[in-house]
Design a protein around this motif. Structure first.
Motif, PDB file in Angstrom:
ATOM      1  N   THR A  79       0.831  -1.209   0.000  1.00 61.01           N
ATOM      2  CA  THR A  79       0.000   0.000   0.000  1.00 61.01           C
ATOM      3  C   THR A  79       0.865   1.259   0.000  1.00 61.01           C
ATOM      4  O   THR A  79       0.595   2.225  -0.721  1.00 61.01           O
ATOM      5  CB  THR A  79      -0.931  -0.003   1.224  1.00 61.01           C
ATOM      6  N   TRP A  80       1.912   1.255   0.818  1.00 66.35           N
ATOM      7  CA  TRP A  80       2.845   2.381   0.862  1.00 66.35           C
ATOM      8  C   TRP A  80       3.480   2.582  -0.517  1.00 66.35           C
ATOM      9  O   TRP A  80       3.587   3.720  -1.012  1.00 66.35           O
ATOM     10  CB  TRP A  80       3.926   2.084   1.897  1.00 66.35           C
ATOM     11  N   GLY A  81       3.863   1.496  -1.145  1.00 62.78           N
ATOM     12  CA  GLY A  81       4.467   1.584  -2.474  1.00 62.78           C
ATOM     13  C   GLY A  81       3.504   2.132  -3.509  1.00 62.78           C
ATOM     14  O   GLY A  81       3.906   2.877  -4.411  1.00 62.78           O
ATOM     15  N   ALA A  82       2.215   1.791  -3.386  1.00 63.69           N
ATOM     16  CA  ALA A  82       1.219   2.339  -4.310  1.00 63.69           C
ATOM     17  C   ALA A  82       1.135   3.853  -4.168  1.00 63.69           C
ATOM     18  O   ALA A  82       1.029   4.585  -5.163  1.00 63.69           O
ATOM     19  CB  ALA A  82      -0.140   1.700  -4.065  1.00 63.69           C
ATOM     20  N   GLY A  83       1.169   4.345  -2.936  1.00 62.32           N
ATOM     21  CA  GLY A  83       1.159   5.781  -2.719  1.00 62.32           C
ATOM     22  C   GLY A  83       2.378   6.460  -3.320  1.00 62.32           C
ATOM     23  O   GLY A  83       2.268   7.519  -3.967  1.00 62.32           O
ATOM     24  N   TRP A  84       3.543   5.879  -3.113  1.00 60.17           N
ATOM     25  CA  TRP A  84       4.777   6.422  -3.694  1.00 60.17           C
ATOM     26  C   TRP A  84       4.668   6.495  -5.219  1.00 60.17           C
ATOM     27  O   TRP A  84       5.008   7.504  -5.831  1.00 60.17           O
ATOM     28  CB  TRP A  84       5.958   5.544  -3.269  1.00 60.17           C
ATOM     29  N   MET A  85       4.150   5.432  -5.834  1.00 55.87           N
ATOM     30  CA  MET A  85       4.092   5.392  -7.294  1.00 55.87           C
ATOM     31  C   MET A  85       3.032   6.343  -7.865  1.00 55.87           C
ATOM     32  O   MET A  85       3.220   6.909  -8.942  1.00 55.87           O
ATOM     33  CB  MET A  85       3.808   3.968  -7.780  1.00 55.87           C
ATOM     34  N   VAL A  86       1.912   6.537  -7.167  1.00 54.39           N
ATOM     35  CA  VAL A  86       0.934   7.517  -7.618  1.00 54.39           C
ATOM     36  C   VAL A  86       1.568   8.906  -7.647  1.00 54.39           C
ATOM     37  O   VAL A  86       1.379   9.676  -8.597  1.00 54.39           O
ATOM     38  CB  VAL A  86      -0.323   7.498  -6.714  1.00 54.39           C
ATOM     39  N   ALA A  87       2.334   9.228  -6.609  1.00 53.73           N
ATOM     40  CA  ALA A  87       3.002  10.528  -6.580  1.00 53.73           C
ATOM     41  C   ALA A  87       4.048  10.641  -7.682  1.00 53.73           C
ATOM     42  O   ALA A  87       4.201  11.690  -8.308  1.00 53.73           O
ATOM     43  CB  ALA A  87       3.646  10.747  -5.211  1.00 53.73           C
ATOM     44  N   GLU A  88       4.753   9.552  -7.943  1.00 53.37           N
ATOM     45  CA  GLU A  88       5.814   9.595  -8.953  1.00 53.37           C
ATOM     46  C   GLU A  88       5.252   9.657 -10.371  1.00 53.37           C
ATOM     47  O   GLU A  88       5.736  10.437 -11.203  1.00 53.37           O
ATOM     48  CB  GLU A  88       6.708   8.371  -8.810  1.00 53.37           C
ATOM     49  N   ASP A  89       4.226   8.865 -10.658  1.00 56.43           N
ATOM     50  CA  ASP A  89       3.731   8.750 -12.031  1.00 56.43           C
ATOM     51  C   ASP A  89       2.556   9.669 -12.345  1.00 56.43           C
ATOM     52  O   ASP A  89       2.257   9.902 -13.521  1.00 56.43           O
ATOM     53  CB  ASP A  89       3.317   7.302 -12.321  1.00 56.43           C
ATOM     54  N   ARG A  90       1.872  10.182 -11.337  1.00 50.69           N
ATOM     55  CA  ARG A  90       0.727  11.058 -11.571  1.00 50.69           C
ATOM     56  C   ARG A  90       0.791  12.307 -10.703  1.00 50.69           C
ATOM     57  O   ARG A  90      -0.237  12.856 -10.303  1.00 50.69           O
ATOM     58  CB  ARG A  90      -0.590  10.308 -11.324  1.00 50.69           C
ATOM     59  N   GLY A  91       2.007  12.769 -10.432  1.00 53.23           N
ATOM     60  CA  GLY A  91       2.164  13.933  -9.569  1.00 53.23           C
ATOM     61  C   GLY A  91       1.478  15.174 -10.098  1.00 53.23           C
ATOM     62  O   GLY A  91       0.825  15.916  -9.353  1.00 53.23           O
ATOM     63  N   LEU A  92       1.606  15.415 -11.402  1.00 54.91           N
ATOM     64  CA  LEU A  92       0.959  16.577 -12.010  1.00 54.91           C
ATOM     65  C   LEU A  92      -0.552  16.542 -11.767  1.00 54.91           C
ATOM     66  O   LEU A  92      -1.153  17.516 -11.327  1.00 54.91           O
ATOM     67  CB  LEU A  92       1.228  16.604 -13.513  1.00 54.91           C
ATOM     68  N   LEU A  93      -1.140  15.404 -12.080  1.00 59.79           N
ATOM     69  CA  LEU A  93      -2.594  15.252 -11.941  1.00 59.79           C
ATOM     70  C   LEU A  93      -2.999  15.291 -10.473  1.00 59.79           C
ATOM     71  O   LEU A  93      -4.018  15.896 -10.113  1.00 59.79           O
ATOM     72  CB  LEU A  93      -3.028  13.935 -12.577  1.00 59.79           C
TER      73      LEU A  93
END
Length: 838
Positions: free
Chosen positions: A129-143
């Motif tokens: 779950t923590w990794g999913a949060g990290w990746m959302v920020a990394e790959d969809r930070g603009l959005l």
């Protein structure tokens, strides 16, 4: 193994040359993948940063694959499925991931595959779950940053403001403290769900830790945004509300429809006005296609309409009209799904091709993740509202998708004003003061900044004012899912935490969400669909199609139980096909959807799929792909129009040739593409498209004129489009009305005939003459614009090309009407040992 499946297996192996090439230090999953085929495509791709010349190829890669499938129409082969869809493996099969993505979290490894999709391996479920949060920020930070505050307007139901419209137009909203406190109350909505609700809150908190850790590691910068504040639970609640406003709710347009009823009665008289209104409303057309057999009824039909209020014609305030138009614009009728049973399948197991149609955005509203850890081995579309849960995707041995269902869960209440004030109203026998709600500021820091504020009654936000028998009234909007948007995650919690092992458990999980969707399930044995959403039980004297008296006697009596919702498992015909059509007979169309008549765009999917057996995955892909470029009017309605016109004499040789061109376009498949230019730019190849497009407004006006006249026709068109022309989704259109009326005139067998005859005032000869005259007038227009030869007339295909909103990605694609958030192609050949309760 059958020859076709052997070939498919060979192609799958060829497409995954790095099957076991896992880098040292990785923690690959040991979970087994039971898929016979598992492919997907996300046209917006995984890369979500600002594209430059070096990153543009990666940003456009999946879009180009998606576009390559479009011109194949219904001739998609196994090789095409492999080349135009990417692999969607889980568990031990997900090992072409070769690039390590550094992440500062013990117990967590993130690998990226050749399509940049992150594969998240966690020692614990919280690590994943923590990794999913990290990746959302990394790959969809603009959005993520653009949408976080704009989404607030959806959570508070701010009238006249479309949250997704703010996001896509890059506008900024600064919420007030009152807005923040209001949205934060959704914590109580989850805790009231008991242990499971608290578990969702725990997952949200861990997910937020991952997002905020990324922020801390990157100096609180997300894409072009700097000094980004830590994300909170309120952000996640708001993201869930944005999803609800866009595709997860239905109803709420009673005021506009009631005003139209008044206008009809003023022109036609009370009785005939009611008849026309009910004809066009079509709440329960017996000819409308349903996805599964059976019959459902949310509650008994109203015994009277004494609890309703009909507004005076033309009395809606400017603010009310603007707010209701914005609400209609915010809502999409999106997504399609084709599920075939094992009995009809060449794999001898069910096949599913499905996905959400949520527009084309870059960065994409969805992204893809593979989540691997204790109790979870899932891959698919993920989005900001989901705390480490797969929104649409698959596990080792099952898959799920959804379409918008639009259950009627919003009512308009008419508030009787009192005390000579527009802000005081009657409820339960006493005069009350509306609550002033200061929501925040739109466009903060600019010279065009404006305050967003509104008033609220006990029912909800006041969207505007109108008159009843000349007296001013206020209109308030009550939404069943208000303040509960985040409870949607109870459904996905069960999927993510291994609580769903069969179709009936899936139904129980889906029944928990207050948002309204048709949720589809498939494993190696079963296919099923369940329609979710909170549906209010209205008093017996209230018609949900009209505004409700708000003085306190016509309040909701609870909600329809899940057993009375549309649902079906393994239909006898071996298919479940849905394109936002009625899921089951008896489902009453919500007041904001006057397009659930006998003709539906789902008919295109059904025609292309056919009724035979030995169906392969590529055949199902072909059915969806062919339907995606066809003109709905031409396939579903043109044969009836042609029959009627051929029964009489054309007014000119040119008009006769125009009808012949329409007939030919129907025989050729009615594609709206330029099939001669390999790039897809230029003109639609078939001249029948130009004939239909130019003639259509004239034909619809000629059909409606004898009864509605120009003024009422235009009023109807303001909320029921004459046709949702591409690049729109072709969901609405007057062909749905015209079909039933013309078939009645032709004395064909018609169920649910209209009470009124429209074309030609019910006279077949006059109707035919008026439609021929409309066709001839369209010919004159085309001749002036494009010359005298009808065979040389063309519609513009370039106008219909798809662009990515808001314009960060320069690539455009051919018109296609198919899943855009993710499109999956799946079939399973076995199931995990724990999935024994079948």
């Amino acid at each position: 193994m059958p020859r076709k499946l052997a070939t498919l297996a060979t192609l799958l192996v060829a497409a995954l040359p790095l099957l076991f090439a896992v880098p040292a230090g990785a923690v690959p999953s040991t979970a087994r993948d039971y898929a016979i085929i598992a492919r997907d495509i996300v046209p917006s791709g995984e890369y979500g940063g600002l594209p430059d010349p070096s990153t543009l190829p990666e940003a456009e890669r999946q879009a180009k694959m998606y576009d390559a499938l479009t011109p194949l129409f219904n001739h998609v082969t196994q090789a095409d499925v492999i080349s135009d869809f990417k692999p969607e493996p889980v568990g031990s099969a997900a090992s072409d991931a070769t690039t390590v993505d550094p992440v500062p979290h013990p117990g967590l490894t993130i690998l990226r595959d050749s399509f940049d999709v992150p594969h998240i391996y966690g020692t614990t479920r919280d690590d994943v779950t923590w990794g999913a949060g990290w990746m959302v920020a990394e790959d969809r930070g603009l959005l993520l940053q653009q949408a976080r505050y704009d989404s607030r307007v959806a959570a508070i139901d701010a009238p006249g403001v479309d949250a997704l419209g703010l996001v896509s137009s890059l506008q900024s909203f600064t919420p007030s403290a009152l807005t923040e406190r209001e949205i934060a109350k959704q914590t109580r909505s989850l805790t009231s769900a008991g242990a499971k609700g608290r578990a969702v809150l725990h997952d949200i908190d861990v997910y937020l830790q991952g997002i905020n850790a990324y922020l801390a590691a990157h100096n609180h910068t997300l894409g072009a945004f700097k000094d980004v504040a830590d994300f909170t639970r309120t952000d996640i609640y708001a993201f869930n509300a944005l999803k609800d406003q866009f595709v997860g709710e239905g109803g709420g347009d009673e005021a506009v429809r009631a005003e139209f009823l008044s206008a009809l009665q003023r022109k036609l008289g009370v009785r005939r006005g009611w008849q026309v209104w009910n004809d066009l409303r079509e709440p329960n057309d017996p000819e409308a296609p349903a996805s599964v057999p059976g019959h459902v009824q949310f509650q008994a039909p109203p015994r009277s309409t004494s609890g309703n209020v009909v507004l005076d014609a033309g009395s809606l305030s400017t603010g009310a009209n603007q707010a209701l138009a914005a609400a209609r614009a915010a809502r999409g009728h999106a997504s399609n799904a084709l599920l075939v049973s094992g009995a009809r399948s060449a794999t001898h197991h069910p096949i599913m091709v499905a996905g959400p149609q949520i527009g084309y955005f870059y960065p994409g509203l969805t992204m893809e993740m593979d989540l691997e850890g204790p109790g979870i081995s899932q891959v698919g579309a993920m989005s900001a509202p989901f705390p480490g849960y797969i929104f649409i995707g698959r596990s080792q041995d099952a898959a799920w998708s959804l379409t918008s269902a639009g259950l009627d869960q919003i009512d308009t209440y008419v508030e009787t004003l009192c005390g000579h004030s527009v802000h005081r109203y009657m409820f339960d026998g006493r005069c009350r003061t509306m609550q002033f709600f200061d929501a925040g500021t739109l466009g903060a820091g600019t010279n065009k900044a404006r305050k967003i504020s509104f008033y609220r009654t006990v029912h909800g936000p006041v969207v505007g004012y109108a008159r009843v028998h000349g007296r001013l009234v206020a209109l308030a909007r009550k939404r069943a899912s208000y303040g509960q948007d985040v409870r949607d995650q109870l459904f996905y919690h069960d999927l993510a935490h291994g609580l769903v092992h069969n179709v009936r458990q899936f139904f129980r999980a889906a029944a928990q969400t207050p948002q309204t969707f048709n949720s589809f399930y498939m494993d190696d044995k079963d296919i099923g669909v369940f329609t979710s959403g909170l549906v209010p039980i209205r008093p017996a004297n209230v018609d949900p199609s009209l505004p409700v008296d708000g003085r306190g006697h016509e309040e909701w009596r609870g909600y329809v139980s899940s057993r009375n919702h549309p649902q079906g498992i393994n239909p006898p015909n071996g298919e479940i096909v849905n394109w936002n059509n009625r899921p089951q007979a008896g489902y009453e169309a919500p007041d904001d959807n006057w397009s659930l008549g006998a003709l539906q765009r789902v008919d295109l999917l059904l025609r292309n799929l056919g009724h035979g057996g030995n169906v392969t995955p590529e055949h199902v892909v072909s059915a969806m792909n062919a339907a995606a470029t066809q003109d709905v009017r031409e396939i579903t309605f043109e044969p009836v129009l042609s029959k009627l016109l051929h029964g009489g004499r054309a007014p000119s040789a040119r008009a006769a040739q125009m009808l012949a061109l329409l007939d030919a376009w129907y025989r050729h498949g009615a594609s709206r593409l330029d099939r001669t230019d390999p790039s897809g730019f230029g003109k639609i190849t078939d001249p029948g498209a130009a004939v239909m497009d130019t003639a259509w407004p004239l034909l619809t006006n000629a059909w409606a004129a004898p009864v509605l006249g120009r003024s009422l026709s235009n009023e109807l068109a303001s909320f029921v489009s004459r046709f949702d022309l591409p690049p729109g989704g072709q969901y609405t259109g007057w062909h749905i009305y015209m079909d039933k009326d013309l078939r009645t005139l032709l004395r064909e067998r018609v169920q649910g005939k209209f009470a009124v005859r429209y074309c030609g005032g019910g006279n077949l000869t006059r109707c035919r003459a008026e439609l021929w005259a409309a066709m001839d007038a369209a010919g004159a227009q085309l001749a002036r614009a494009q010359g005298p030869n009808p065979g040389a007339w063309r519609s513009d295909a370039t106008r219909e090309r798809i662009s990515f909103v808001p314009g960060l990605l320069p690539l455009t694609m051919r018109y296609t009407n198919r899943p855009s958030g993710i499109q999956q192609v799946l079939s399973f050949g076995g199931h995990s040992p724990q999935d024994t309760a079948r």
